[in-house]
Design a protein around this motif. Structure first.
Motif, PDB file in Angstrom:
ATOM      1  N   GLN A 168       0.847  -1.240  -0.193  1.00 21.92           N
ATOM      2  CA  GLN A 168      -0.073   0.143  -0.083  1.00 21.92           C
ATOM      3  C   GLN A 168       0.833   1.497  -0.125  1.00 21.92           C
ATOM      4  N   LYS A 192       2.367   1.814  -3.411  1.00 19.74           N
ATOM      5  CA  LYS A 192       1.287   2.209  -4.220  1.00 19.74           C
ATOM      6  C   LYS A 192       0.757   3.843  -4.088  1.00 19.74           C
ATOM      7  N   TRP A 193       0.847   4.185  -2.872  1.00 20.90           N
ATOM      8  CA  TRP A 193       0.631   5.743  -2.417  1.00 20.90           C
ATOM      9  C   TRP A 193       2.027   6.526  -3.027  1.00 20.90           C
ATOM     10  N   ASP A 241      -3.414  17.815 -12.857  1.00 23.89           N
ATOM     11  CA  ASP A 241      -3.863  16.735 -12.439  1.00 23.89           C
ATOM     12  C   ASP A 241      -4.597  16.630 -10.983  1.00 23.89           C
ATOM     13  N   GLU A 251       3.330  10.411  -9.411  1.00 21.93           N
ATOM     14  CA  GLU A 251       2.935  10.710 -10.807  1.00 21.93           C
ATOM     15  C   GLU A 251       2.109  11.904 -10.695  1.00 21.93           C
ATOM     16  N   MET A 252       1.382  12.188  -9.602  1.00 23.82           N
ATOM     17  CA  MET A 252       0.634  13.628  -9.471  1.00 23.82           C
ATOM     18  C   MET A 252       1.587  14.568  -9.586  1.00 23.82           C
ATOM     19  N   ALA A 261       3.845   5.843  -5.594  1.00 21.95           N
ATOM     20  CA  ALA A 261       3.867   5.933  -6.898  1.00 21.95           C
ATOM     21  C   ALA A 261       2.601   6.986  -7.449  1.00 21.95           C
ATOM     22  N   ASP A 262       1.327   6.991  -6.787  1.00 23.87           N
ATOM     23  CA  ASP A 262       0.252   7.718  -7.105  1.00 23.87           C
ATOM     24  C   ASP A 262       0.752   9.224  -6.887  1.00 23.87           C
ATOM     25  N   ILE A 263       1.523   9.558  -5.575  1.00 25.24           N
ATOM     26  CA  ILE A 263       1.827  10.878  -5.512  1.00 25.24           C
ATOM     27  C   ILE A 263       2.989  11.330  -6.400  1.00 25.24           C
TER      28      ILE A 263
END
Length: 103
Positions: A17, A20-21, A35, A27-28, A23-25
């Motif tokens: 988890q 994943k967080w 975005d 990417e943003m 990677a998301d941050i």
């Protein structure tokens, strides 16, 4: 942000988890502020507060008007004097006000 502080460890998320967080941050951050507007609560907060947009619009309009007045005054002084390097008091005031707005 405090480098020594690991907020992910304190959150109680598992390793998968957390990655994943991250990677998301990441990417943003790479995609930029547009975005972030996809998130409904942030978009609602931006749209719901018209005062900052109104203030920015007012300042931008004044800067554009001062720019146009400055160009017009420069052309007028150059045509009257035949020299484009002289700056009169009105042009100095225009430059001063533009500097104040930019700051």
């Amino acid at each position: 942000m405090i480098p020594e502080r690991n907020l992910m460890a304190a959150s109680g998320l598992q390793d998968q988890q957390q990655s994943k967080w991250i990677a998301d941050i990441t990417e943003m951050m790479d995609e930029g502020p547009r975005d972030i507007l996809r998130l409904p609560r942030i978009r609602q907060a931006v749209v719901a507060s018209p005062e900052p947009k109104l203030w920015f619009s007012k300042i931008r309009m004044e800067l554009e008007m001062l720019y146009l007045k400055g160009v017009h005054r420069h052309d007028k002084c150059r045509n009257e004097n035949g020299v484009g390097d002289e700056i009169d008091a009105i042009q100095q005031d225009i430059f001063r006000r533009r500097g104040e707005l930019v700051l």
